[in-house]
Design an enzyme around this catalytic site. Structure first.
Site, PDB file in Angstrom:
ATOM      1  N   ARG A 106      26.022  14.529   9.224  1.00  0.00           N
ATOM      2  CA  ARG A 106      26.899  15.099  10.828  1.00  0.00           C
ATOM      3  C   ARG A 106      26.119  13.421  11.985  1.00  0.00           C
ATOM      4  O   ARG A 106      24.922  13.826  12.265  1.00  0.00           O
ATOM      5  CB  ARG A 106      25.740  15.929  11.406  1.00  0.00           C
ATOM      6  CG  ARG A 106      26.738  16.563  12.349  1.00  0.00           C
ATOM      7  CD  ARG A 106      26.177  17.477  13.488  1.00  0.00           C
ATOM      8  NE  ARG A 106      27.156  18.280  14.348  1.00  0.00           N
ATOM      9  CZ  ARG A 106      26.754  18.125  16.269  1.00  0.00           C
ATOM     10  NH1 ARG A 106      25.005  18.110  16.057  1.00  0.00           N
ATOM     11  NH2 ARG A 106      27.425  18.070  17.041  1.00  0.00           N
ATOM     12  N   HIS A 151      30.073  13.556  20.899  1.00  0.00           N
ATOM     13  CA  HIS A 151      28.618  13.695  21.475  1.00  0.00           C
ATOM     14  C   HIS A 151      28.344  13.182  22.707  1.00  0.00           C
ATOM     15  O   HIS A 151      27.532  12.179  22.371  1.00  0.00           O
ATOM     16  CB  HIS A 151      27.736  13.597  20.025  1.00  0.00           C
ATOM     17  CG  HIS A 151      26.380  14.420  20.505  1.00  0.00           C
ATOM     18  ND1 HIS A 151      25.838  15.045  18.913  1.00  0.00           N
ATOM     19  CD2 HIS A 151      25.924  14.414  21.372  1.00  0.00           C
ATOM     20  CE1 HIS A 151      25.240  15.471  19.301  1.00  0.00           C
ATOM     21  NE2 HIS A 151      24.526  15.216  20.605  1.00  0.00           N
ATOM     22  N   GLU A 196      28.191  20.264  22.090  1.00  0.00           N
ATOM     23  CA  GLU A 196      27.140  21.315  23.425  1.00  0.00           C
ATOM     24  C   GLU A 196      28.328  21.240  24.230  1.00  0.00           C
ATOM     25  O   GLU A 196      27.755  20.691  25.404  1.00  0.00           O
ATOM     26  CB  GLU A 196      26.336  20.647  23.352  1.00  0.00           C
ATOM     27  CG  GLU A 196      25.196  21.144  22.357  1.00  0.00           C
ATOM     28  CD  GLU A 196      23.975  20.680  22.333  1.00  0.00           C
ATOM     29  OE1 GLU A 196      23.128  19.905  23.248  1.00  0.00           O
ATOM     30  OE2 GLU A 196      22.783  20.944  21.761  1.00  0.00           O
ATOM     31  N   ASN A 338      23.988  24.501  17.656  1.00  0.00           N
ATOM     32  CA  ASN A 338      22.487  24.303  17.650  1.00  0.00           C
ATOM     33  C   ASN A 338      21.732  25.233  18.298  1.00  0.00           C
ATOM     34  O   ASN A 338      21.958  25.716  19.587  1.00  0.00           O
ATOM     35  CB  ASN A 338      23.131  22.768  19.002  1.00  0.00           C
ATOM     36  CG  ASN A 338      23.393  21.531  18.159  1.00  0.00           C
ATOM     37  OD1 ASN A 338      24.594  22.295  17.152  1.00  0.00           O
ATOM     38  ND2 ASN A 338      24.330  20.598  18.694  1.00  0.00           N
ATOM     39  N   TYR A 340      16.949  25.958  19.760  1.00  0.00           N
ATOM     40  CA  TYR A 340      15.590  24.929  19.249  1.00  0.00           C
ATOM     41  C   TYR A 340      14.894  26.204  19.370  1.00  0.00           C
ATOM     42  O   TYR A 340      14.059  26.012  19.138  1.00  0.00           O
ATOM     43  CB  TYR A 340      16.266  23.980  20.274  1.00  0.00           C
ATOM     44  CG  TYR A 340      16.916  22.621  19.997  1.00  0.00           C
ATOM     45  CD1 TYR A 340      18.612  22.249  19.902  1.00  0.00           C
ATOM     46  CD2 TYR A 340      15.784  21.724  18.937  1.00  0.00           C
ATOM     47  CE1 TYR A 340      19.009  21.755  19.463  1.00  0.00           C
ATOM     48  CE2 TYR A 340      16.586  20.361  17.989  1.00  0.00           C
ATOM     49  CZ  TYR A 340      18.207  20.575  19.032  1.00  0.00           C
ATOM     50  OH  TYR A 340      18.881  19.275  17.869  1.00  0.00           O
ATOM     51  N   GLU A 407      22.602  22.186  14.313  1.00  0.00           N
ATOM     52  CA  GLU A 407      21.219  20.956  14.808  1.00  0.00           C
ATOM     53  C   GLU A 407      20.218  22.050  14.881  1.00  0.00           C
ATOM     54  O   GLU A 407      20.294  23.210  15.403  1.00  0.00           O
ATOM     55  CB  GLU A 407      21.009  20.647  15.976  1.00  0.00           C
ATOM     56  CG  GLU A 407      22.104  18.750  16.183  1.00  0.00           C
ATOM     57  CD  GLU A 407      21.886  18.532  17.553  1.00  0.00           C
ATOM     58  OE1 GLU A 407      21.154  18.815  18.438  1.00  0.00           O
ATOM     59  OE2 GLU A 407      23.636  17.932  18.064  1.00  0.00           O
ATOM     60  N   TRP A 454      17.811  18.085  12.949  1.00  0.00           N
ATOM     61  CA  TRP A 454      18.762  17.376  14.100  1.00  0.00           C
ATOM     62  C   TRP A 454      16.698  16.366  14.277  1.00  0.00           C
ATOM     63  O   TRP A 454      16.168  17.630  14.109  1.00  0.00           O
ATOM     64  CB  TRP A 454      18.754  17.885  15.315  1.00  0.00           C
ATOM     65  CG  TRP A 454      18.658  16.976  16.074  1.00  0.00           C
ATOM     66  CD1 TRP A 454      17.547  16.629  16.810  1.00  0.00           C
ATOM     67  CD2 TRP A 454      19.568  16.022  16.283  1.00  0.00           C
ATOM     68  NE1 TRP A 454      17.760  15.084  18.084  1.00  0.00           N
ATOM     69  CE2 TRP A 454      19.122  15.028  17.509  1.00  0.00           C
ATOM     70  CE3 TRP A 454      20.771  15.753  16.416  1.00  0.00           C
ATOM     71  CZ2 TRP A 454      20.317  14.190  18.120  1.00  0.00           C
ATOM     72  CZ3 TRP A 454      22.229  14.707  16.525  1.00  0.00           C
ATOM     73  CH2 TRP A 454      21.172  13.470  17.769  1.00  0.00           C
ATOM     74  N   GLU A 461      16.132   9.949  23.258  1.00  0.00           N
ATOM     75  CA  GLU A 461      16.015  11.428  23.422  1.00  0.00           C
ATOM     76  C   GLU A 461      17.064  11.247  24.920  1.00  0.00           C
ATOM     77  O   GLU A 461      16.501  12.184  25.943  1.00  0.00           O
ATOM     78  CB  GLU A 461      15.337  12.151  23.265  1.00  0.00           C
ATOM     79  CG  GLU A 461      15.059  13.275  23.230  1.00  0.00           C
ATOM     80  CD  GLU A 461      16.035  14.177  23.092  1.00  0.00           C
ATOM     81  OE1 GLU A 461      16.784  14.091  21.643  1.00  0.00           O
ATOM     82  OE2 GLU A 461      15.936  15.602  23.593  1.00  0.00           O
ATOM     83  N   TRP A 462      17.879  11.199  24.914  1.00  0.00           N
ATOM     84  CA  TRP A 462      18.675  11.298  26.177  1.00  0.00           C
ATOM     85  C   TRP A 462      18.042  10.633  27.503  1.00  0.00           C
ATOM     86  O   TRP A 462      17.035  10.072  27.867  1.00  0.00           O
ATOM     87  CB  TRP A 462      19.098  12.350  26.241  1.00  0.00           C
ATOM     88  CG  TRP A 462      20.061  12.690  25.562  1.00  0.00           C
ATOM     89  CD1 TRP A 462      20.052  13.349  24.131  1.00  0.00           C
ATOM     90  CD2 TRP A 462      21.443  11.763  24.909  1.00  0.00           C
ATOM     91  NE1 TRP A 462      21.206  13.234  23.484  1.00  0.00           N
ATOM     92  CE2 TRP A 462      22.267  12.562  23.634  1.00  0.00           C
ATOM     93  CE3 TRP A 462      22.100  10.742  24.872  1.00  0.00           C
ATOM     94  CZ2 TRP A 462      23.506  12.253  22.480  1.00  0.00           C
ATOM     95  CZ3 TRP A 462      23.324  10.669  24.277  1.00  0.00           C
ATOM     96  CH2 TRP A 462      24.387  11.545  24.025  1.00  0.00           C
TER      97      TRP A 462
HETATM   98  C1  GBH Z   1      20.892  18.591  21.598  1.00  0.00           C
HETATM   99  O1  GBH Z   1      20.836  18.976  22.849  1.00  0.00           O
HETATM  100  C2  GBH Z   1      21.477  17.308  21.397  1.00  0.00           C
HETATM  101  O2  GBH Z   1      22.819  17.657  20.910  1.00  0.00           O
HETATM  102  C3  GBH Z   1      20.832  16.671  20.508  1.00  0.00           C
HETATM  103  O3  GBH Z   1      21.105  14.924  20.749  1.00  0.00           O
HETATM  104  C4  GBH Z   1      19.085  16.525  21.347  1.00  0.00           C
HETATM  105  O4  GBH Z   1      19.000  14.926  20.540  1.00  0.00           O
HETATM  106  C5  GBH Z   1      18.655  17.138  20.171  1.00  0.00           C
HETATM  107  O5  GBH Z   1      19.706  18.599  21.150  1.00  0.00           O
HETATM  108  C6  GBH Z   1      18.104  17.157  21.061  1.00  0.00           C
HETATM  109  O6  GBH Z   1      17.404  17.422  22.936  1.00  0.00           O
HETATM  110  O7  GBH Z   1      17.259  21.484  30.185  1.00  0.00           O
HETATM  111  O8  GBH Z   1      16.141  19.917  32.016  1.00  0.00           O
HETATM  112  O9  GBH Z   1      14.630  19.797  30.298  1.00  0.00           O
HETATM  113  C7  GBH Z   1      19.608  20.245  22.912  1.00  0.00           C
HETATM  114  C8  GBH Z   1      20.032  20.487  24.544  1.00  0.00           C
HETATM  115  C9  GBH Z   1      19.651  18.527  25.990  1.00  0.00           C
HETATM  116  C10 GBH Z   1      18.331  20.393  25.931  1.00  0.00           C
HETATM  117  C11 GBH Z   1      18.432  18.274  26.896  1.00  0.00           C
HETATM  118  C12 GBH Z   1      16.927  20.440  26.849  1.00  0.00           C
HETATM  119  C13 GBH Z   1      16.802  18.805  28.111  1.00  0.00           C
HETATM  120  C14 GBH Z   1      16.809  18.681  30.133  1.00  0.00           C
HETATM  121  N1  GBH Z   1      18.886  19.478  24.616  1.00  0.00           N
HETATM  122  N2  GBH Z   1      17.042  19.385  27.418  1.00  0.00           N
HETATM  123  S1  GBH Z   1      16.176  20.323  30.786  1.00  0.00           S
END
Ligand code: GBH
Length: 541
Positions: A106, A151, A196, A338, A340, A407, A454, A461-462
């Site tokens: 993916r 994405h 997402e 997705n 977690y 994911e 994932w 990581e954003w």
């Molecule tokens: C996914 O996001 C994404 O699709 C992927 O790109 C990413 O790398 C992966 O999971 C891991 O994060 O909520 O203020 O603490 C999952 C969603 C995005 C949830 C970031 C938590 C952190 C900011 N995540 N978020 S906060």
């Protein structure tokens, strides 16, 4: 001993103290067995997180390029300018996948890499070539592409015209999707429109912690952007359905994310109600329109009432026209999930105190159990039982759709490469989450057709930059080729794939919490009593 503990825990469940076990499983057991023969194993990445080459070969600027180049938005001011340089290293990536033994990969296409200004008027052939090469390389290695169209890297040029707050972006997305179907659809048969939407709108339009970085003071932008994303998704689905499905014979769906909201105390009705409301606000917001045409009733009710209390003449939640309802209903051939982790949810009429908006409308608050193992991300606790719960919730809330887990994975923040590669905690996570998925299939009859880890490798990581690592492979960011090295978890995941499940043989895994997962111990009972006392304490406060 096993039975004594089992009975004890069941009793506690009846008392409503908690509905998961000290080892994080849903039933205190590890299930051995195999997945269906045609089960799909996969791993994932996304364009902005791995490609680098952000301004190379005619690529246009995306909202994430703009966001990371604004100081203070990302941890350490890290950027995806270079990342894993998969733009140059894609052949290596494919070898990693082959080594893992997955049948699918993916990945996502960067919209501004193929359409620099976002519109079909300017096609960047070099960008198309990159994805053609990647797809061909995958197929040459017997790996099928699972292609995500969006994405998060919206072309900045479209953002300049309002982005997802402007409905014309939907038409540009549809043009872009059609171009991808035309150019890649002869070899790609698994499509995901959006990754997402919940994160896109809540983080990007509500809190401003993700691109494009809006803060939603009046509590409307989040819902407007979400509304447009749903309509854009439906449009692209119809384009595929009308123009390509008959010849290309693929499937197309959407990927939604949600945590699992476990009632903080199952014996308190308002906790149970709040947990269900949270699921509807997080997942139902997008899934309900896709299966039933419109937003969940509880959302319409909550947002409507809160809007009225603000003296607004209309709800902040936009309304679909009857024609839109008809066109959105049924627009996902499968559900991409997705997932977690889980959280404990309770009612909170004033959450957060402050301006109206999505979280205030939802009116729930979250807690965690201090016994849950932590990860490298504050928001992610190791809670395998949540996987089985969320799959069952989707199964019973919607008309039993085929589910791809698109994911699932966990982060860490190792202090050295050596520590990073010996990632027992990640192996524990994968084994137990995948086992809970096996229970959902085998014991509960949920139609899960595939699983995606994932991530294939550590990446950007954003807003957390490179600090949190989610990879099955370690990436040496300082090395010229961004060398990838298999972590121990990559080997463990390979074995699960090769066995297509878990073969019943003595395995020793070291749970991160230090509580033995497969051996039932007195310590488990002690912990249970501790939870019980804590719960009583909370109830009597
Ligand atoms: C996914 O996001 C994404 O699709 C992927 O790109 C990413 O790398 C992966 O999971 C891991 O994060 O909520 O203020 O603490 C999952 C969603 C995005 C949830 C970031 C938590 C952190 C900011 N995540 N978020 S906060």
């Amino acid at each position: 001993m096993v039975n004594t503990l089992g009975v004890f825990l069941v009793l506690l469940n009846i008392l409503g103290v908690f509905t998961y076990y000290p080892d994080g499983s849903s039933d205190g057991k590890f299930l051995y067995g195999k997945f269906p023969d045609d089960f799909i194993w996969s791993s994932a990445t996304s364009s902005y997180q791995i490609e680098g080459a952000w301004d190379v070969d005619g690529k246009g600027e995306s909202i994430w390029d703009r966001f990371v180049h604004t100081s203070g938005k990302v941890y350490n001011n890290d950027t995806g300018d270079v990342a894993c340089e998969s733009y140059y290293n894609y052949k290596t990536d494919v070898q990693l996948l082959k080594e893992l033994g997955v049948s699918h990969y993916r990945f996502s296409v960067s919209w501004p890499r193929v359409l620099p200004n976002g519109t079909i008027n300017d096609i960047n052939e070099k960008g198309i070539t990159y994805y053609n090469n990647l797809i061909d390389e995958l197929l040459a290695n017997d790996i099928k592409p699972m292609l995500t169209l969006y994405h998060w890297d919206l072309p900045q040029k479209l953002e300049d015209h309002g982005g997802w707050l402007n409905e014309t972006t939907n038409d540009h997305f549809n043009d872009y999707a059609r171009l991808c179907f035309q150019r890649f659809g002869d070899r790609v048969s698994l499509w995901i429109t959006f990754n997402e939407p919940w994160i896109i709108v809540r983080h990007g339009y509500g809190y401003g912690i993700f691109a494009p970085g809006y803060s939603d003071a009046p509590g409307t932008k989040t819902y407007i952007a979400g509304h447009n994303l749903l309509k854009a998704h439906a449009k692209a689905w119809h384009t595929y359905d009308d123009e390509f499905r008959a010849t290309q014979k693929g499937t197309i769906g959407i990927t939604l994310n949600t945590g699992w909201s476990e009632p903080r105390n199952a014996s308190i009705p308002s906790d149970v109600e709040a947990a269900e409301r949270a699921m509807q606000f997080d997942f139902g917001w997008f899934a309900h329109p896709i299966y039933y045409g419109d937003y969940p009733d509880v959302m319409k009710w909550q947002v409507g009432n809160k809007s009225e209390a603000q003296n607004l003449t209309e709800s902040r939640l936009p309304k679909f026209t009857p024609a839109e309802i008809e066109s959105i209903k049924g627009t996902s051939d499968f559900m991409g999930l997705n997932f977690y982790g889980a959280g404990l949810t309770f009612n909170d009429d004033n959450n957060p105190v402050g301006p109206p908006g999505y979280d205030n409308d939802k009116a729930t608050a979250g807690a965690i159990d201090p016994a849950w193992p932590v990860s490298g991300s504050d928001w992610l606790k190791v809670t395998p039982f949540g996987m089985r719960s969320v799959l069952n919730w989707i199964y019973t809330t919607y008309p039993n759709p085929p589910i791809y887990v698109t994911e699932n994975g966990v982060s860490d923040r190792p202090s050295s490469k050596e520590n990073g590669i010996s990632d027992e905690a990640r192996t524990f996570y994968y084994r137990h989450y995948i086992d809970e998925m096996l229970k959902a299939i085998k014991l509960d009859g949920v139609n899960v057709v595939g699983y995606t880890a994932w991530s294939l490798m550590d990446n950007f990581e954003w807003a957390s930059g490179y600090r949190e690592r989610f990879g099955l492979h370690w990436v040496d960011y300082d090395s010229p080729n961004k060398t990838r090295t298999a972590k121990d978890s990559a080997k463990a995941y390979s074995k699960i794939i090769a066995d297509n499940g878990f073969i019943d043989e003595p395995v020793s895994t070291t749970p991160v919490s230090g509580v033995a997962s497969t051996t039932v111990s007195l310590f488990g009972i002690g912990l249970t009593i501790l939870f019980f006392t804590l719960q009583l304490f909370r109830m009597t406060r």
